[in-house]
Design a protein around this motif. Structure first.
Motif: not given
Ligand SMILES: Cc1ncc(COP(=O)(O)O)c(C=O)c1O
Length: 404
Positions: A62, A185, A187, A190, A217, A221, A244, A297, A321, A323
């Motif tokens: 990730n 979100p 892990n 997601g 994450y 989103c 991230k 994003r 997901s 993410s």
């Protein structure tokens, strides 16, 4: 119990770099050495990893293939000549920038090298043999290892049919809870847990317990943050990281955000340490770049959507997901697919025991995902032999959102 045996992991062997990290050394080191070892995503990924060729596709941890934004790179270059100084004013500046952007009081924010230390020491501070640790299954495993280190009971509660945290079941499962860990979100799925469910948990949880919301994450989103609950003075610790969306996993910077009395308890366990000036300078520059989050994003969502469309066209099953990672249902023991993909130089993420046919895939660049697709076709269409017959996921009926 933790889903993966990390009891014999040593910091020394990990720091030998992930390329040279050997599964054998991982398994052989003494349990005593890691009684209170912090467990991180790269450690969890490395547990399943073999030596990586230079041209390998790394979609197992990730990480963000884009790395730090340009202004963060410039800030790092600019601060290097001052690297001989402690410069703690840079950390204060970072706190003030973040606090101002989020409408928080600066004393509600503490900076750590990534979110791992605040996760680990938060769990150590609020769980014990009498105060259990409550988490989702499948969920991010690091907190379970911290809870086990302090001999707290680890309570794993299945996600709902929509792959949200089942907050009502979490409350019911642990009247003795010390800490509820929510990752949204989540892990590895997601998927999101609605803000209203987190609010419900905060209101109905057992007295004296706290809710830790891991927002590692969140920037991938549009979902609302739970920082509003911190501002309202609730028993909530929000974790943020620059690893991230901001692409700074190797630079190490993150925040714990909570009421000062809660932060103090975390710091009692964590102790105080100085932040690397490079990380802090890069984090401040990243926060000031107002285009970074929306742009990244969009990039992540575009590649993720392309990947999902390709999976749909080719008849694969996955969990949609929000993410930079998702679970792919291989309909076979996931470990075999991981190994076969590695033969194709594509390194995908691990499995969670509750969903043994699903593997976690990180959304990489467009080109990386093209290589992933080519390798997956080769592996799944039979050019690579599997030792066992296709297997149904244990929770296939429950997982109504699995697209296939
Ligand atoms: C849910 C979650 N929390 C925390 C972390 C820790 O990240 P870091 O210590 O790099 O901030 C990760 C890393 O992958 C993660 O997935």
């Amino acid at each position: 119990m933790p889903s993966q045996d990390l009891s014999s992991f040593s910091r020394r062997s990990f720091s030998r770099s992930r390329q040279s990290f050997s599964r054998r050394s991982f398994l052989q080191l003494s349990a005593a050495a890691v009684a209170c070892q912090m467990v991180t995503e790269p450690m969890l990924a490395a547990a399943a990893r073999r030596p990586i060729p230079a041209d390998g596709v790394m979609i197992d941890s990730n990480e963000n293939p884009l790395g730090p934004c340009q202004s963060a790179r410039d800030a790092i270059s600019g601060i290097i000549p001052l690297g001989g100084r402690y410069l703690d004013n840079l950390t204060d500046d970072l706190i003030h920038t973040f606090a101002q952007l989020e409408g928080l009081k600066p004393e509600y924010v503490h900076v750590f090298p990534g979110s791992t230390p605040s996760l680990h020491f938060g769990v150590v501070a609020f769980t014990s043999p009498q105060k259990s640790y409550v988490t989702a299954d499948p969920g991010y495993e690091a907190g379970m290892h911290a809870a086990s280190a302090v001999e707290a009971r680890v309570v794993k509660v299945p996600l709902t049919k929509a792959y949200a945290h089942d907050v009502r079941a979490m409350i019911a499962a642990a009247p003795d809870a010390g800490l509820f860990y929510i990752c949204s979100p989540n892990n590895p799925t997601g998927t999101l847990t609605p803000h209203s469910d987190i609010e419900y948990l905060v209101e109905k949880k057992p007295k004296g317990s706290i809710v830790m919301v891991d927002e590692a994450y969140i920037h991938f989103c549009e979902a609302p943050s739970t920082l509003d609950l911190v501002k309202a003075g609730k028993d909530v610790i929000v974790l943020r990281t620059f690893s991230k969306t901001y692409g700074m996993a190797g630079l190490r910077c993150g925040f714990a955000v909570a009421r000062p009395d809660l932060l103090e308890k975390v710091m009692d366990s964590a102790g105080w340490n100085f932040m690397p000036v490079t990380a802090v300078a890069a984090a401040s520059a990243s926060l000031k770049d107002s285009k970074l989050v929306p742009e990244r994003r969009r990039i992540n969502a575009t590649v993720r959507q392309e990947t999902f469309q390709w999976l749909d066209r080719n008849g694969y099953s996955y969990i949609p997901s929000e993410s930079n990672c998702f679970l792919l249902d291989t309909k076979r023991p996931g470990k075999e697919v991981i190994d076969a993909m590695a033969e194709q130089k594509v390194f995908i993420g691990r499995i969670w025991p509750v969903m043994p046919t699903c593997v976690r895939i990180t959304v990489g660049t467009h080109d990386e995902m093209a290589q992933f697709q080519a390798a997956l076709q080769k592996v799944m269409r039979g050019s690579t032999a599997f030792s066992s017959r296709p297997e149904k996921p244990r929770n296939a009926r429950r997982n109504s959102r699995l697209v296939s």
